[in-house]
Design an enzyme around this catalytic site. Structure first.
Site, mmCIF file in Angstrom:
data_model
loop_
_atom_site.group_PDB
_atom_site.id
_atom_site.type_symbol
_atom_site.label_atom_id
_atom_site.label_comp_id
_atom_site.label_asym_id
_atom_site.label_seq_id
_atom_site.Cartn_x
_atom_site.Cartn_y
_atom_site.Cartn_z
ATOM 1 C CG PHE C 49 -1.986 -1.061 1.201
ATOM 2 C CD1 PHE C 49 -2.961 -0.938 0.605
ATOM 3 C CD2 PHE C 49 -1.538 -2.329 1.903
ATOM 4 C CE1 PHE C 49 -3.958 -2.069 0.647
ATOM 5 C CE2 PHE C 49 -2.483 -3.151 1.911
ATOM 6 C CZ PHE C 49 -3.751 -3.082 1.059
ATOM 7 C CD GLU C 50 -1.122 5.851 -2.831
ATOM 8 O OE1 GLU C 50 -0.665 6.747 -3.040
ATOM 9 O OE2 GLU C 50 -1.838 5.138 -3.412
#
Lengths: 255, 338, 255, 338
Positions: C49-50
């Site tokens: 996830f960023e």
């Protein structure tokens, strides 16, 4: 009290490190100066080491700028980019360098002696972090024994930048505005740099030395401040803390 | 008109360090490699002999984690010497004992220099000095921050990073950096080319079998080194359960996909310092400096300590084994047990 | 078993995520596809996830790409630069994007509708990390309902790069070699891109739809692969895992 | 000759995003500020009212830590609204609830956009959307990684960093980035200008009274944000003893010298998620989205929830106080306590 040249230089250096300042140091005399300052005048002096240790409670003198002592009970055990970027961002006030040669603009050689880079007469370790710290910290200091071969107008190699060719040349090369050599502390005298020309300028002479001694042991013409002070010798308290608490095994001051 | 041409010529004259750039900074070449590097979370336990045999070939450019004689992967360094790897390129990023050993083994023929030959406060290595002064190791000059930032550029996947050090000095002139101008401020910067080593060995405190790693104490440039390098071996004081990694994901500083092999090597930084574990063996490091004064004595010493032993533990036993490690642990812990 | 369009798209997307690959996902359908893949075919699919979460054991669907679920029992709780730099270095295989418009080269608009940037008719959130992931991951996929306004030859705004103007234009602009849109998965069909021209090309048609449906619901001329497959409908096992384990509350598949 | 001039003209045509760069990327200007910023390790405990009054002035450019509605310094955000700060610039780096609240308070008049208006899976903020579509907030377009890297450039003390995203898109065209060429490889890069905010507020798990901070879970860009910003306030779930910081120096992620003020604010990320502490209050966030549909209802809601209360704890009590926090903690811990 009696004292030796190393003790004098460390005590004089320590007086330049005010409370609340940040300083990146290596092993040896610079670390001793920072520890002395912290114990005597500047409890909030923040000592950093280039491998990542920040504000340790130094239990003994480190052997390496990356050994366990450099982050003993520290506030941060960070990284080399972290420390170097803190310097580059303008948050580090002082650093200390050593070197084999220094010129009138405070440029320093710690790379090699000789005139052929590929076949040096003598090869030293190189910059390590010295060039970085000299480039990026606000004020660079040096403690060194003074002689005419070490203080020369022609470095065999500029490892770390002083004021380069003087005047504004340092900033024109791209190095950060307002940075540069601040004090050169020798066994004979304390030097600064002329505000305009950036030429090395004697500020005070150490006990037992004359103007002539200072100039004779320098390979270039020194400038002289309008008023030359007498360097204050180490106080008894300075010497006591230095000898008993900072360097009880005389690793540094016994040299 | 001539004036205008001249002006633009001036602008286009790039100021460049004059030495060789030993590694390829092209991020698309690196990406092509990384595209095929396994990111499967599989068990990677291995051993020192196989790793050095299979993961390093003559001529590779290698880098060693840690700083000076602190947290160094000694078992790998010795094995490189023992397997007589040759013509290696080397990232000399405040490398002290590692450089000294690899030069004693005649493994290195080119080096990006930040700090070599010296062992910090301990003095200079006579043998490394002879080797470098003879010119047989080709050098390109850098600084500690420069090599850190070159690794960071590689870790970021870009071919250069602008920095404000080394400008105006002979360190720059003998580097392979270039001067560039900021498109926003017009300021001059040194452009540091990305450094993607072929191989890196890093010693850590704890790793799981997949290569998820924890490090305590100063991390130097090792997190970037692990990302920048094409092949990475981890030696660890302790292999820990994978579940322990998942219990505190904040502590993972090198993720498994950077790592190709994991080897448990307790006391693995000996004779170097391992933070919170054991201090450096200063006597042994002094011995190195002493024997190096005489090339013949050095050869005998290498035979005895490296070539003539089977592995790192034979070497450790030669120098005091567990009893020695107990002493070094006491020093690390500041316990006065004279 | 019966299934809806969202279920189909998620199942088809999941089949593209092979074991041992890395994928950066957002919330919603992409996360569901990655979870489904992990449970069915690709136990070693590494989901990132960023905001920094890496390879979590997802207990439930995240609401935010930065919430606690995204690093629940993760192997690393890192940072946005860490994840984005891993993408930029070439270590991330897949990502999924959403958007309001897409063109024949796979360029995506998630910024605005209208012809004046300063006064948009409709303003959307903007890129977030979409442009970054589309630029830097090897293969970009999209799941979307297909209609002729969404699939248009004239985007109001190119938020995230597909193949830009086709051919090599993406790489000539400086985007990393070999990256680009890979699969567009709609309720009607699955599209790829022509190797040379980079024009969107139908690869398979979903059960219940015709070539005409697919073309009629696209605002530009589609290319067609030499052999058009029938998209395999979701298997019972896919649907069971998706409904019972991945999205038991039907947050995504109930839409 | 003419040809050659033309060639060099072409080369010098810099491709540039066309929007305004709201902040000064000059690293020497930033250094001049940082030179005078206190690095004394002194106690910095303060309170929300004083910090917002003294550390933010109308027109400043501000940034908020965390990501979306995760680990956000709500007390500071509300106080900015309550003190009716105006004409602020804003770093819209996947900002969701923070942006929503500040726009509701009409505090922002320019914004670097990566992600605004939306609340991720929750939907879009009607009021923020109206405000942006009306054109009253001046925008420059970026992306999440772009803003991360702009902060990283500032944290590194350089005026730009080269990156491989945004090239070729309208996101670039509406940014203030520029295209540059790598001096080593000839490759094109986006140059991201350093972002030095005037003020940043960051919510952390633990801090000592000097501002040494620990964060658990994803750190987003907060470590770079703390370094890049001229003035920084930390709100912390817990103030911890300084000795605890020194016991595990590896855990310190923001050092004291970045920090100007420290405030203990338990539950301080409410209604956002605080990793390992409490989950977001999804009901309350839905209420925000609902009342925003009607500007009058929003005004009433703001009066009740922010303007009309004295501080963050009054607001928290309005929405369920400690009992609510117990429920959110159970959700965070995946405890089924229906």
């Amino acid at each position: 009290m009696e004292y030796n040249a190393m003790e004098l230089m460390i005590c004089v250096a320590a007086r330049n490190l005010e409370d609340g300042a940040t300083v990146v140091v290596g092993t040896g005399a610079p670390c001793a100066a920072a520890m002395l300052a912290q114990k005597l005048y500047s409890p909030n002096l923040c000592i950093m080491f280039e491998a990542g240790g920040v504000a340790p409670i130094l239990p003994t003198m480190p052997i390496s700028v990356g050994d366990s002592r450099t982050f003993h009970k520290a506030i941060m055990a960070s990284s080399m980019p972290e420390v170097m970027e803190t310097c580059q961002r303008g948050m580090v006030d002082y650093t200390f360098l050593g070197g084999a040669q220094i010129d009138m603009y405070g440029n320093i050689n710690s790379t090699m002696i000789g005139d052929d880079y590929e076949k040096p007469k003598v090869r030293f370790p190189g910059s390590g972090g010295a060039n970085d710290l000299a480039s990026l910290c606000w004020r660079t200091m040096m403690m060194t024994v003074q002689d005419a071969r070490r203080f020369t107008d022609k470095l065999d190699f500029i490892t770390s930048p002083g004021y380069l060719q003087g005047g504004r040349s340092r900033y024109e090369a791209g190095l950060p505005e307002g940075t540069g050599p601040y004090r050169i502390i020798t066994n004979m005298a304390v030097m600064g740099f002329d505000e305009e020309t950036k030429w090395m300028t004697v500020l005070s002479i150490n006990p037992g030395y004359s103007r002539k001694d200072v100039q004779d042991n320098c390979g270039f013409e020194l400038k002289w401040a309008k008023k030359i002070e007498d360097t204050k010798p180490p106080t008894d308290e300075e010497l006591r803390i230095l000898r008993e608490e900072v360097d009880p095994h005389r690793y540094i001051i016994g040299r | 008109m001539a004036m205008s041409v001249h002006d633009s010529d001036m602008k286009e004259t790039m100021v460049s360090g004059k030495n060789e750039l030993f590694t390829d900074p092209d991020p698309d070449h690196a990406r092509a490699f990384f595209r095929n590097k396994s990111r499967s979370m599989k068990a990677k336990l291995s051993n020192v002999k196989d790793v050095v045999r299979d993961m390093i070939k003559d001529g590779d450019y290698i880098a060693i984690g840690g700083f000076g004689a602190n947290r160094i992967p000694t078992a790998i360094i010795h094995e490189i010497v023992r397997q007589r790897k040759k013509h290696l390129g080397f990232a000399g990023h405040t490398s002290t004992h590692d450089f000294q050993v690899l030069v004693a083994g005649d493994c290195i023929d080119r080096c990006d220099v930040a700090y070599i030959i010296g062992l910090e406060a301990r003095g200079l290595s006579p043998n490394a000095r002879r080797a470098v002064e003879s010119g047989k190791i080709k050098l390109t000059e850098w600084t500690n921050a420069s090599l850190s930032w070159r690794l960071k550029a590689a870790a970021m996947g870009i071919s250069f990073i602008p920095t404000r050090n080394i400008l105006g000095t002979d360190t720059f002139a003998q580097s392979a950096a270039k001067v560039i101008t900021c498109p926003f401020t017009g300021k001059k910067y040194a452009a540091m080319p990305a450094l993607f080593p072929d191989f890196a060995a890093i010693h850590v405190h704890e790793a799981d079998i997949y290569g998820n790693c924890r490090v305590y104490g100063a991390s130097v440039s090792d997190f970037d080194l692990a990302k920048a390098s094409k092949r990475v071996v981890i030696t660890a004081e302790r292999i820990i359960p994978h579940d322990e990694i998942r219990r505190e994901p904040e502590k993972t500083v090198i993720p498994f996909w950077c790592v190709d092999a994991v080897i448990e090597v307790p006391y693995g930084s000996y004779p170097g310092n391992m933070p919170y574990e054991y201090f450096s063996d200063e006597e042994h490091l002094k011995t190195w400096l002493r024997v190096e004064k005489d090339p013949k004595e050095l050869e005998k010493f290498l035979q005895e300590q490296i070539y003539g032993v089977d592995n790192f533990y034979d070497y450790l036993n030669l120098n005091g084994g567990i009893e020695k490690m107990k002493k070094l642990r006491a020093i690390e812990y500041l316990i006065n047990n004279k």
